[in-house]
Write an enzyme that holds these catalytic residues in place. Structure first.
Site, short mmCIF file in Angstrom:
data_model
loop_
_atom_site.label_atom_id
_atom_site.label_comp_id
_atom_site.label_asym_id
_atom_site.label_seq_id
_atom_site.Cartn_x
_atom_site.Cartn_y
_atom_site.Cartn_z
N SER A 28 0.75 -1.41 0.08
CA SER A 28 -0.35 -0.08 0.09
C SER A 28 1.05 1.85 -0.25
CB SER A 28 -0.80 -0.11 1.37
OG SER A 28 -0.26 -0.58 2.18
N CYS A 29 1.80 0.91 0.32
CA CYS A 29 3.21 1.84 0.62
C CYS A 29 3.57 2.93 -1.56
CB CYS A 29 4.41 2.05 0.50
SG CYS A 29 4.94 1.17 2.71
N ILE A 30 3.73 4.03 -1.02
CA ILE A 30 3.67 4.47 -2.79
C ILE A 30 5.00 4.39 -3.23
CG2 ILE A 30 3.60 6.54 -4.32
CD1 ILE A 30 0.67 5.99 -3.94
N GLY A 93 0.66 2.16 -3.98
CA GLY A 93 -1.28 1.67 -3.78
C GLY A 93 -1.99 0.86 -3.93
#
Lengths: 161, 204
Positions: A28-30, A93
């Site tokens: 979910s990190c960018i 994401g």
């Protein structure tokens, strides 16, 4: 061989050609990359959360989009990039686990992507490419000699944006 | 709220012991399902900087299968059962009565079987927890993903990331007798839950 510089979770690095900046296993990190194509200077930031409003004072600012992006911008400019030439590419994401009653925290990937775009815009930086969403992990790297942003996945091959 | 940094060695020990009993229960359950002896190590209870957590399972780009469950109740948290891809394939072959090495890709039936394993292990784990603490904790339905370890761990870490830069993980490693399966079981209490658990075991 050109340098390969690792960027951890909630971390950022800047550099110049011919280095490559890489960040492994984004869910979910960018991964936010910035690049000045003329000076061949850029940076990569790995954020985890959209905003720092609930953060403690001691928190690492690179963890959040709203505090991390300005840091990255300042550091690439300090290295010699020009703000007006900077372009951004973002990837990540994802929502890794599907739940019927997904809470806000489960949808953090989407919120991360929105927040990054908004904050880049607020700082006058164009997002020229993105690869966000889905339910799969990504490893991202930016080649600072060309500015190409490579996205590797496990089942969905590799692409360059 | 109790801050993780304030935990005394005795409190850490208490958490380790709870983890131990829970993991023991889970290991027994798994052993009975696949009819093989399962060894486990003494749980590692540690306060890990968030960015280092993926290294516990072979680095952020190692391919793993993760079964994720949310824990509800007085001490909410997350459970994540992680296996290297190879172990997951070996486990489904065992469960489905196929020759080892048959599975190259998980089909929906395989995924469902692995989720069920995650469910059973979590149930066994939380049951032990209840006996110890009398705090009732209920797992959500399981969800499964096969991907990079970093990406899967994101899910639990993000939640912790809201609160701080360190993750309290209670981690146990499982190993089947023939080395075919190894797995990591993570219980990651939500930041506020840690105090509830400590209080329940009565360690000041």
């Amino acid at each position: 061989m050109a340098d390969l510089i690792k960027v951890g979770m909630a971390d950022y690095k800047v550099g110049r050609s011919p280095s490559t900046l890489i960040s492994y296993g984004l869910g979910s990190c960018i991964g936010v990359s910035l690049y000045d194509p003329q000076r061949k200077i850029g940076g990569l930031l790995h954020i985890m959360l959209p905003d720092s409003t609930q953060a403690r004072a001691s928190d690492n600012p690179a963890k959040f989009a709203d505090t991390g992006i300005p840091l990255l911008i300042n550091d690439v400019i300090a290295l010699g990039a020009s703000r007006s030439r900077l372009v951004a590419k973002i990837a990540g994401g994802a929502q890794m686990f599907a739940f019927a009653n997904a809470t806000d925290i489960m949808r953090v990937g989407t919120r991360n992507a929105e927040s990054c775009k908004q904050i880049l815009k607020r700082n006058g930086i164009r997002v020229i490419a993105e690869d966000t969403g889905g339910n799969y992990g990504r490893t991202v790297s930016i080649d600072l000699s060309t500015g190409s942003y490579k996205i590797k996945t496990i089942d969905r091959g590799e692409k360059t944006i | 709220m109790l801050d993780e940094f304030d935990l005394s060695p005795i409190q850490l020990d208490a958490l380790r012991e709870i983890g131990n009993v829970g993991a023991g229960n889970s290991a027994t359950a798994l052993s009975q399902i696949i009819n093989k002896r399962i060894d486990m190590n003494v749980p590692n209870v540690a306060l890990v900087p968030i960015e280092d957590v993926p290294d516990l399972v072979g680095g952020p780009d190692a391919i793993v299968v993760g079964v994720f469950l949310r824990v509800y109740g007085k001490a909410p948290g997350n459970i994540l059962f992680l296996m290297p891809q190879k172990s997951a394939f070996y486990l489904v072959d065992t469960l489905m009565g196929r020759e080892h090495g048959t599975t190259k890709k998980l089909d929906p039936m395989d995924m469902s079987a692995l989720k069920e394993i995650g469910n059973i292990l979590s149930g066994a784990y939380l049951n032990a927890f209840f006996n110890f603490t009398h705090i009732s904790m209920l797992p959500s339905i399981p969800s499964l993903a096969m991907d990079m370890a970093g990406a899967i761990l994101n899910v639990v870490l993000v939640q912790l990331g809201v609160m701080g830069d360190h993750a309290m993980v209670i981690e146990t490693k499982f190993l089947a007798e023939d080395d075919g399966i190894n797995g990591h079981f993570f219980l990651v209490p939500d930041p506020g839950s840690l105090g509830t658990l400590i209080k329940a075991v009565g360690v000041e």
